[in-house]
Design an enzyme around this catalytic site. Structure first.
Site, PDB file in Angstrom:
ATOM      1  N   GLY A   1       0.822  -1.167  -0.507  1.00 51.68           N
ATOM      2  CA  GLY A   1       0.184  -0.087   0.448  1.00 51.68           C
ATOM      3  C   GLY A   1       0.403   0.860   0.155  1.00 51.68           C
ATOM      4  O   GLY A   1       2.223   1.391   0.535  1.00 51.68           O
TER       5      GLY A   1
ATOM      6  N   GLN B   1       2.871  10.024   0.581  1.00 48.97           N
ATOM      7  CA  GLN B   1       4.352   9.246   0.800  1.00 48.97           C
ATOM      8  C   GLN B   1       5.551   9.615  -0.763  1.00 48.97           C
ATOM      9  O   GLN B   1       6.850   9.464  -0.733  1.00 48.97           O
ATOM     10  CB  GLN B   1       3.949   7.497   1.098  1.00 48.97           C
ATOM     11  CG  GLN B   1       4.015   7.278   2.925  1.00 48.97           C
ATOM     12  CD  GLN B   1       3.630   5.819   2.801  1.00 48.97           C
ATOM     13  OE1 GLN B   1       2.492   5.411   2.225  1.00 48.97           O
ATOM     14  NE2 GLN B   1       4.316   5.062   3.252  1.00 48.97           N
TER      15      GLN B   1
ATOM     16  N   CYS C   1       6.877  -0.157   6.704  1.00 47.47           N
ATOM     17  CA  CYS C   1       6.276   1.296   5.968  1.00 47.47           C
ATOM     18  C   CYS C   1       7.163   1.882   5.354  1.00 47.47           C
ATOM     19  O   CYS C   1       8.557   1.253   5.658  1.00 47.47           O
ATOM     20  CB  CYS C   1       5.590   2.068   7.244  1.00 47.47           C
ATOM     21  SG  CYS C   1       5.263   3.604   6.478  1.00 47.47           S
ATOM     22  N   LEU C   2       6.772   2.052   4.187  1.00 50.04           N
ATOM     23  CA  LEU C   2       7.699   2.415   3.398  1.00 50.04           C
ATOM     24  C   LEU C   2       8.921   3.691   3.279  1.00 50.04           C
ATOM     25  O   LEU C   2       9.859   3.866   3.201  1.00 50.04           O
ATOM     26  CB  LEU C   2       7.257   2.416   1.809  1.00 50.04           C
ATOM     27  CG  LEU C   2       6.755   1.038   1.452  1.00 50.04           C
ATOM     28  CD1 LEU C   2       6.084   1.745  -0.413  1.00 50.04           C
ATOM     29  CD2 LEU C   2       7.827  -0.062   0.548  1.00 50.04           C
TER      30      LEU C   2
ATOM     31  N   HIS D   1      -3.286   1.559   7.816  1.00 55.97           N
ATOM     32  CA  HIS D   1      -2.164   1.881   8.427  1.00 55.97           C
ATOM     33  C   HIS D   1      -2.333   3.577   6.959  1.00 55.97           C
ATOM     34  O   HIS D   1      -1.466   4.059   7.575  1.00 55.97           O
ATOM     35  CB  HIS D   1      -1.319   0.838   7.933  1.00 55.97           C
ATOM     36  CG  HIS D   1       0.282   1.512   7.426  1.00 55.97           C
ATOM     37  ND1 HIS D   1       1.192   1.316   8.348  1.00 55.97           N
ATOM     38  CD2 HIS D   1       0.531   2.217   6.667  1.00 55.97           C
ATOM     39  CE1 HIS D   1       2.334   1.700   7.732  1.00 55.97           C
ATOM     40  NE2 HIS D   1       2.024   2.401   7.099  1.00 55.97           N
ATOM     41  N   GLU D   2      -2.380   3.342   6.048  1.00 54.05           N
ATOM     42  CA  GLU D   2      -2.933   4.147   4.791  1.00 54.05           C
ATOM     43  C   GLU D   2      -4.017   4.893   4.802  1.00 54.05           C
ATOM     44  O   GLU D   2      -3.523   6.018   4.693  1.00 54.05           O
ATOM     45  CB  GLU D   2      -2.620   3.654   3.204  1.00 54.05           C
ATOM     46  CG  GLU D   2      -2.070   2.130   3.144  1.00 54.05           C
ATOM     47  CD  GLU D   2      -0.211   2.173   2.900  1.00 54.05           C
ATOM     48  OE1 GLU D   2      -0.097   3.580   2.882  1.00 54.05           O
ATOM     49  OE2 GLU D   2       0.124   2.182   3.152  1.00 54.05           O
TER      50      GLU D   2
ATOM     51  N   HIS E   1      -2.428   7.807   7.347  1.00 55.02           N
ATOM     52  CA  HIS E   1      -1.062   7.950   6.556  1.00 55.02           C
ATOM     53  C   HIS E   1      -1.488  10.003   6.265  1.00 55.02           C
ATOM     54  O   HIS E   1      -0.922  11.253   6.510  1.00 55.02           O
ATOM     55  CB  HIS E   1      -0.454   7.756   5.437  1.00 55.02           C
ATOM     56  CG  HIS E   1       1.321   6.774   5.801  1.00 55.02           C
ATOM     57  ND1 HIS E   1       2.108   7.456   5.734  1.00 55.02           N
ATOM     58  CD2 HIS E   1       1.564   5.808   5.619  1.00 55.02           C
ATOM     59  CE1 HIS E   1       2.965   6.362   6.136  1.00 55.02           C
ATOM     60  NE2 HIS E   1       2.480   5.436   6.143  1.00 55.02           N
TER      61      HIS E   1
HETATM   62 ZN    ZN Z   1       3.102   3.852   6.298  1.00 51.88          ZN
END
Ligand code: ZN
Length: 192
Positions: free
Chosen positions: A43, A48, A91-92, A133-134, A137
């Site tokens: 995701g 991000q 997480c990226l 999670h997304e 963000h």
């Molecule tokens: Zn993340």
């Protein structure tokens, strides 16, 4: 397009709803999927990749071949959360960190798709975890803020990322707070 890393200010930014879906957005979505697969994510939220939009791409399989599992969420709204379970997340924007995060087991939510249609979803387990999670963000919240455990010392890991960011800032590779706010304002005048 690149993935910004903590503590880039856009990760704390509350993204505004996207007003218009056009070819620019469709191109951004494609680029986000490509980048997500390249970096082995499941995701990715638009902030991000340094875009202050309420836009998320997800593929729970993480497999670029499984196009039918791709989901695009625009202006998502969580309607109902149910149950609670702890699970591991990465997480990226936080390379190499694995955290244990409690999330609702089920999530009912609504979002606009790329055709501009409102779609209702009811996801469970891992899929529900991804969407929580997304959407966090997009609200300027990162997973470590909910974490109950981590693969290393959390404070040390965050500090390491902060030091790296400060270096990049000094070298002009990252925006100052003023530059950041200026760029956000410009985007919002165009699209929010
Ligand atoms: Zn993340």
């Amino acid at each position: 397009m690149r993935i910004v890393k903590y503590p880039h200010p856009i990760l704390r930014y509350k993204c505004k709803p996207l007003r218009k879906i056009d070819q620019t957005i469709r191109d951004i979505v494609q680029e986000m999927f490509d980048l997500m697969y390249e970096t082995q994510g499941v995701g990715l939220a638009a902030n991000q990749v340094d875009l202050p939009y309420q836009l998320i791409v997800i593929n729970p399989t993480g497999d670029a071949q499984q196009k039918d599992k791709e989901v695009v969420l625009i202006n998502p709204i969580i309607l109902k959360l149910r149950g609670n379970e702890e699970g591991e997340e990465g997480c990226l924007s936080f390379p190499d960190m694995r955290l244990i995060v409690p999330r609702a087991r089920e999530c009912k939510f609504q979002a606009i798709d790329l055709k501009g249609q409102v779609v209702n979803y009811h996801w469970k387990g891992f899929d529900a975890r991804i969407v929580q999670h997304e959407t966090d963000h997009l609200s300027g919240v990162s997973f470590f803020q909910h974490a109950v455990a981590s693969n290393g010392d959390l404070e040390t890991q965050l500090l390491k990322l902060q030091v790296k960011f400060k270096e990049d800032l000094k070298n002009g590779l990252e925006p100052t707070e003023e530059q950041f706010l200026e760029s956000v304002k410009k985007w919002e005048e165009e699209r929010a």
